[in-house]
Design a protein around this motif. Structure first.
Motif, PDB file in Angstrom:
ATOM      1  N   LYS A  79     -43.889 -63.440 -20.827  1.00 56.65           N
ATOM      2  CA  LYS A  79     -42.872 -63.866 -21.782  1.00 56.65           C
ATOM      3  C   LYS A  79     -42.828 -65.376 -21.937  1.00 56.65           C
ATOM      4  O   LYS A  79     -42.431 -65.888 -22.984  1.00 56.65           O
ATOM      5  CB  LYS A  79     -41.495 -63.343 -21.358  1.00 56.65           C
ATOM      6  CG  LYS A  79     -41.262 -61.881 -21.702  1.00 56.65           C
ATOM      7  CD  LYS A  79     -39.830 -61.479 -21.439  1.00 56.65           C
ATOM      8  CE  LYS A  79     -39.572 -60.048 -21.883  1.00 56.65           C
ATOM      9  NZ  LYS A  79     -38.170 -59.633 -21.644  1.00 56.65           N
ATOM     10  N   GLU A  80     -43.222 -66.108 -20.907  1.00 58.71           N
ATOM     11  CA  GLU A  80     -43.193 -67.567 -20.982  1.00 58.71           C
ATOM     12  C   GLU A  80     -44.124 -68.093 -22.053  1.00 58.71           C
ATOM     13  O   GLU A  80     -43.940 -69.205 -22.552  1.00 58.71           O
ATOM     14  CB  GLU A  80     -43.570 -68.164 -19.622  1.00 58.71           C
ATOM     15  CG  GLU A  80     -42.534 -67.922 -18.543  1.00 58.71           C
ATOM     16  CD  GLU A  80     -42.875 -68.627 -17.252  1.00 58.71           C
ATOM     17  OE1 GLU A  80     -43.786 -69.475 -17.265  1.00 58.71           O
ATOM     18  OE2 GLU A  80     -42.230 -68.345 -16.240  1.00 58.71           O
ATOM     19  N   ILE A  81     -45.128 -67.305 -22.428  1.00 53.88           N
ATOM     20  CA  ILE A  81     -46.039 -67.723 -23.487  1.00 53.88           C
ATOM     21  C   ILE A  81     -45.260 -67.966 -24.777  1.00 53.88           C
ATOM     22  O   ILE A  81     -45.574 -68.852 -25.564  1.00 53.88           O
ATOM     23  CB  ILE A  81     -47.125 -66.650 -23.725  1.00 53.88           C
ATOM     24  CG1 ILE A  81     -48.036 -66.542 -22.498  1.00 53.88           C
ATOM     25  CG2 ILE A  81     -47.945 -66.957 -24.960  1.00 53.88           C
ATOM     26  CD1 ILE A  81     -48.900 -67.746 -22.264  1.00 53.88           C
ATOM     27  N   GLU A  82     -44.210 -67.179 -25.009  1.00 52.15           N
ATOM     28  CA  GLU A  82     -43.404 -67.310 -26.217  1.00 52.15           C
ATOM     29  C   GLU A  82     -42.727 -68.673 -26.304  1.00 52.15           C
ATOM     30  O   GLU A  82     -42.406 -69.150 -27.383  1.00 52.15           O
ATOM     31  CB  GLU A  82     -42.335 -66.215 -26.243  1.00 52.15           C
ATOM     32  CG  GLU A  82     -42.851 -64.861 -26.693  1.00 52.15           C
ATOM     33  CD  GLU A  82     -43.134 -64.845 -28.185  1.00 52.15           C
ATOM     34  OE1 GLU A  82     -42.180 -64.924 -28.969  1.00 52.15           O
ATOM     35  OE2 GLU A  82     -44.304 -64.776 -28.566  1.00 52.15           O
ATOM     36  N   GLN A  83     -42.498 -69.300 -25.160  1.00 50.89           N
ATOM     37  CA  GLN A  83     -41.771 -70.558 -25.139  1.00 50.89           C
ATOM     38  C   GLN A  83     -42.692 -71.763 -25.329  1.00 50.89           C
ATOM     39  O   GLN A  83     -42.232 -72.880 -25.436  1.00 50.89           O
ATOM     40  CB  GLN A  83     -41.025 -70.678 -23.807  1.00 50.89           C
ATOM     41  CG  GLN A  83     -40.033 -69.543 -23.579  1.00 50.89           C
ATOM     42  CD  GLN A  83     -39.446 -69.566 -22.188  1.00 50.89           C
ATOM     43  OE1 GLN A  83     -39.722 -70.462 -21.407  1.00 50.89           O
ATOM     44  NE2 GLN A  83     -38.621 -68.572 -21.877  1.00 50.89           N
ATOM     45  N   GLN A  84     -43.996 -71.513 -25.354  1.00 50.19           N
ATOM     46  CA  GLN A  84     -44.935 -72.614 -25.506  1.00 50.19           C
ATOM     47  C   GLN A  84     -45.066 -73.013 -26.972  1.00 50.19           C
ATOM     48  O   GLN A  84     -44.723 -72.267 -27.874  1.00 50.19           O
ATOM     49  CB  GLN A  84     -46.308 -72.223 -24.953  1.00 50.19           C
ATOM     50  CG  GLN A  84     -46.296 -71.940 -23.457  1.00 50.19           C
ATOM     51  CD  GLN A  84     -47.677 -71.551 -22.960  1.00 50.19           C
ATOM     52  OE1 GLN A  84     -48.629 -71.506 -23.725  1.00 50.19           O
ATOM     53  NE2 GLN A  84     -47.768 -71.278 -21.677  1.00 50.19           N
ATOM     54  N   ASN A  85     -45.586 -74.205 -27.183  1.00 44.85           N
ATOM     55  CA  ASN A  85     -45.819 -74.662 -28.538  1.00 44.85           C
ATOM     56  C   ASN A  85     -46.978 -73.905 -29.166  1.00 44.85           C
ATOM     57  O   ASN A  85     -47.736 -73.222 -28.488  1.00 44.85           O
ATOM     58  CB  ASN A  85     -46.132 -76.168 -28.530  1.00 44.85           C
ATOM     59  CG  ASN A  85     -44.942 -76.983 -28.071  1.00 44.85           C
ATOM     60  OD1 ASN A  85     -43.801 -76.635 -28.342  1.00 44.85           O
ATOM     61  ND2 ASN A  85     -45.225 -78.075 -27.378  1.00 44.85           N
ATOM     62  N   LEU A  86     -47.121 -74.040 -30.470  1.00 43.07           N
ATOM     63  CA  LEU A  86     -48.243 -73.424 -31.156  1.00 43.07           C
ATOM     64  C   LEU A  86     -49.553 -73.932 -30.574  1.00 43.07           C
ATOM     65  O   LEU A  86     -49.673 -75.118 -30.246  1.00 43.07           O
ATOM     66  CB  LEU A  86     -48.196 -73.754 -32.646  1.00 43.07           C
ATOM     67  CG  LEU A  86     -47.141 -73.028 -33.494  1.00 43.07           C
ATOM     68  CD1 LEU A  86     -47.096 -73.661 -34.874  1.00 43.07           C
ATOM     69  CD2 LEU A  86     -47.476 -71.560 -33.619  1.00 43.07           C
ATOM     70  N   PRO A  87     -50.552 -73.056 -30.424  1.00 40.02           N
ATOM     71  CA  PRO A  87     -51.849 -73.516 -29.927  1.00 40.02           C
ATOM     72  C   PRO A  87     -52.487 -74.466 -30.936  1.00 40.02           C
ATOM     73  O   PRO A  87     -52.181 -74.405 -32.123  1.00 40.02           O
ATOM     74  CB  PRO A  87     -52.649 -72.215 -29.806  1.00 40.02           C
ATOM     75  CG  PRO A  87     -52.002 -71.274 -30.759  1.00 40.02           C
ATOM     76  CD  PRO A  87     -50.542 -71.623 -30.736  1.00 40.02           C
ATOM     77  N   PRO A  88     -53.355 -75.361 -30.486  1.00 40.14           N
ATOM     78  CA  PRO A  88     -53.995 -76.305 -31.410  1.00 40.14           C
ATOM     79  C   PRO A  88     -54.712 -75.564 -32.536  1.00 40.14           C
ATOM     80  O   PRO A  88     -55.353 -74.544 -32.320  1.00 40.14           O
ATOM     81  CB  PRO A  88     -55.002 -77.050 -30.512  1.00 40.14           C
ATOM     82  CG  PRO A  88     -54.465 -76.886 -29.125  1.00 40.14           C
ATOM     83  CD  PRO A  88     -53.802 -75.550 -29.104  1.00 40.14           C
TER      84      PRO A  88
END
Length: 226
Positions: A79-88
């Motif tokens: 779920k923490e992936i959802e909190q990351q910024n957009l990938p380059p």
């Protein structure tokens, strides 16, 4: 000079192999979410071990039920992936038209960064596996999928299922469970001081009803560049 380059390639492969070995005590339990996008996508199991661009995709299961468990595991994201910024964003102008055009990522994102036009996976997923398979096909067909020529690339993905009456990981204990082990490795080489590699490993626990109950993820940095 050619001999030195070959020896360097072999050295990088051996270093990366040792580097990619992950101990179970380095895993952390994470909250997970299910991705319909990944679950609905089918990937091929392919082995090509000859040439400068090799890849191997292997799902080891003894029956349809265990095959389904692997497919479910590949559709889980921390779920923490959802909190990351957009990938380059990968500049599609770098790729030849009608040859290799990577799909624009949507949530949940599987890549976290890129190096020399190649995305770096932050999580093992069906969409990530599909990306590297397609990329290797482009390399093998001499389609120049990256702006920098890669003289050698290697991709491997393996998944297996094993039943445990008792299983312990990261101070968590489980009984009567099926465990899916997943491992993904990538390596690219484009010359002296021009290489990149990474490895990812995940473990998913399924209960006796074949429902996912826990996901264990290794957050240590397993990426290197040269």
């Amino acid at each position: 000079m050619r001999k030195i380059s070959i020896l360097l390639i072999l050295f990088l492969f051996s270093v990366f192999y040792c580097f990619a070995q992950v101990k179970e005590n380095e895993y952390k339990k994470v909250d997970w979410m299910f991705s319909d996008k990944d679950f609905s996508l089918n990937i091929k199991e392919v082995q090509i071990k000859k040439g400068n661009h090799t890849f191997e995709t292997s799902r080891r299961s003894s029956d349809k039920t265990k095959s389904l468990l692997i497919k479910k595991a590949e559709a889980l994201y921390p779920k923490e992936i959802e909190q990351q910024n957009l990938p380059p964003t990968i500049n599609k102008d770098l790729y030849e038209k009608d040859v290799f055009s990577p799909t624009v990522e949507e949530k949940p994102f599987w890549s976290t960064s890129s190096f020399n036009d190649v995305k770096i996976a932050g999580v093992i997923s069906t969409r990530a596996i599909s990306f590297y398979q397609d990329l290797l096909v482009a390399f093998r067909n001499n389609k120049k999928p990256t702006s920098i020529k890669m003289s050698r690339t290697s991709f491997s993905y393996s998944a297996s299922v094993k039943h445990f009456n008792n299983y312990e990981i990261a101070n968590e204990k489980y009984e009567n469970v099926n465990i899916v082990f997943m491992k993904l490795n990538w390596l690219q080489y484009c010359g002296n001081l021009c290489a990149m590699g990474f490895g990812r490993e995940e473990i998913v626990v399924f209960d006796k009803n074949n429902n996912p109950v826990a996901m264990f993820f290794n957050y240590s940095d397993q990426t290197w560049v040269s």
